[in-house]
Design a protein around this motif. Structure first.
Motif, short mmCIF file in Angstrom:
data_model
loop_
_atom_site.label_atom_id
_atom_site.label_comp_id
_atom_site.label_asym_id
_atom_site.label_seq_id
_atom_site.Cartn_x
_atom_site.Cartn_y
_atom_site.Cartn_z
N ALA A 1 0.83 -1.21 0.00
CA ALA A 1 0.00 0.00 0.00
C ALA A 1 0.86 1.26 0.00
CB ALA A 1 -0.94 0.00 1.21
N SER A 2 2.05 1.17 0.55
CA SER A 2 3.00 2.28 0.57
C SER A 2 4.39 1.68 0.49
CB SER A 2 2.83 3.09 1.86
OG SER A 2 3.14 2.31 2.99
N PRO B 1 2.36 -5.59 3.31
CA PRO B 1 2.11 -6.19 1.99
C PRO B 1 0.63 -6.16 1.63
CG PRO B 1 2.58 -7.91 3.58
CD PRO B 1 2.77 -6.59 4.29
N SER B 2 0.40 -6.17 0.33
CA SER B 2 -0.97 -6.18 -0.21
C SER B 2 -1.09 -7.40 -1.12
CB SER B 2 -1.22 -4.86 -0.96
OG SER B 2 -2.55 -4.77 -1.38
N VAL B 3 -1.88 -7.32 -2.16
CA VAL B 3 -2.09 -8.44 -3.08
C VAL B 3 -0.93 -8.55 -4.07
CG1 VAL B 3 -4.59 -8.27 -2.92
CG2 VAL B 3 -3.40 -7.02 -4.71
N TRP C 1 -6.25 1.16 -10.47
CA TRP C 1 -5.74 0.76 -9.16
C TRP C 1 -4.23 0.94 -9.13
CZ3 TRP C 1 -2.57 -3.34 -7.41
CH2 TRP C 1 -2.60 -3.56 -6.03
N SER C 2 -3.69 1.41 -8.03
CA SER C 2 -2.25 1.58 -7.93
C SER C 2 -1.72 0.97 -6.64
CB SER C 2 -1.86 3.06 -8.03
OG SER C 2 -2.23 3.75 -6.86
N ALA C 3 -0.45 0.65 -6.66
CA ALA C 3 0.23 0.06 -5.50
C ALA C 3 1.72 0.26 -5.69
CB ALA C 3 -0.09 -1.43 -5.39
N TRP C 4 2.47 0.03 -4.61
CA TRP C 4 3.92 0.12 -4.66
C TRP C 4 4.50 -1.29 -4.85
CZ3 TRP C 4 6.74 4.56 -4.69
CH2 TRP C 4 6.04 5.74 -4.41
N VAL C 5 5.58 -1.38 -5.64
CA VAL C 5 6.25 -2.65 -5.91
C VAL C 5 7.76 -2.44 -5.85
CG1 VAL C 5 4.38 -3.49 -7.41
CG2 VAL C 5 6.34 -2.30 -8.42
N ASP C 6 8.49 -3.54 -5.82
CA ASP C 6 9.94 -3.47 -5.97
C ASP C 6 10.20 -3.21 -7.45
OD1 ASP C 6 12.66 -3.91 -6.32
OD2 ASP C 6 12.71 -5.69 -5.05
#
Length: 174
Positions: free
Chosen positions: A22-23, A29-31, A57-62
């Motif tokens: 989410a950040s 962690p999220s989905v 939809w947005s999210a943070w990733v590596d």
């Protein structure tokens, strides 16, 4: 009425998917993103990237794990040559999908058993990503992904890794 979300992917998730947060905080962690899901990188912070999916939809990733998409090649405006024409590959993809759909129906209706279903689908392989006028098409007979903007077909990537001098793909001898 709001304007539709304009989605232009810059990357895809790796082949085994990708964890989201989410950040930019590893404790939240999220989905997971689906394998090869097209995304657009909207922001970065160190190794973190905020991605936006086609549905907004947005999210943070590596961000180090994302696979970059090159810009699609421009159309030429000239007639297609046989090597650039996407229609034969599209027809092969349609035929493979129709065969798979028929076999799924036969299995679901109890006309064939699971072993027969697996046997008859063993050599069916296809891949396609369609995004408006753009298409990424997998041709496993040629071992290549192709990109098409509707005006031509161009090699996008190969399935097999590059072979160094003196080595052979899949360990085959010369």
């Amino acid at each position: 009425m709001t304007a539709p979300f304009d989605f232009d992917p810059t990357h895809v998730a790796p082949a085994d998917g990708l964890q989201t947060w989410a950040s930019p905080d590893p404790s939240r962690p999220s989905v997971r993103l689906d394998p090869l899901l097209p995304v657009r990188v909207a922001d970065s912070s160190g190794n973190w990237s905020r991605v936006v999916c086609s549905n907004g939809w947005s999210a943070w990733v590596d961000g180090r794990m994302l696979v970059a998409l090159p810009h699609p090649p421009p159309g030429t405006g000239r007639p297609l040559t046989p090597a650039e024409d996407p229609r034969p590959l599209l027809a092969a993809l349609e035929q493979a999908l129709a065969s798979y759909r028929r076999l799924v129906g036969e299995y679901a209706d109890g006309l064939i058993d699971l072993e027969t279903f697996r046997d008859r689908t063993r050599n069916l392989r296809l891949g396609a990503v369609l995004d408006g006028p753009s298409a990424w098409l997998l041709d496993l007979d040629q071992g290549r992904w192709y990109y098409s903007d509707g005006t031509r077909l161009q090699t996008y990537a190969t399935v097999e890794p590059p072979v160094s001098e003196g080595s052979h793909p899949r360990g085959d001898a010369a």
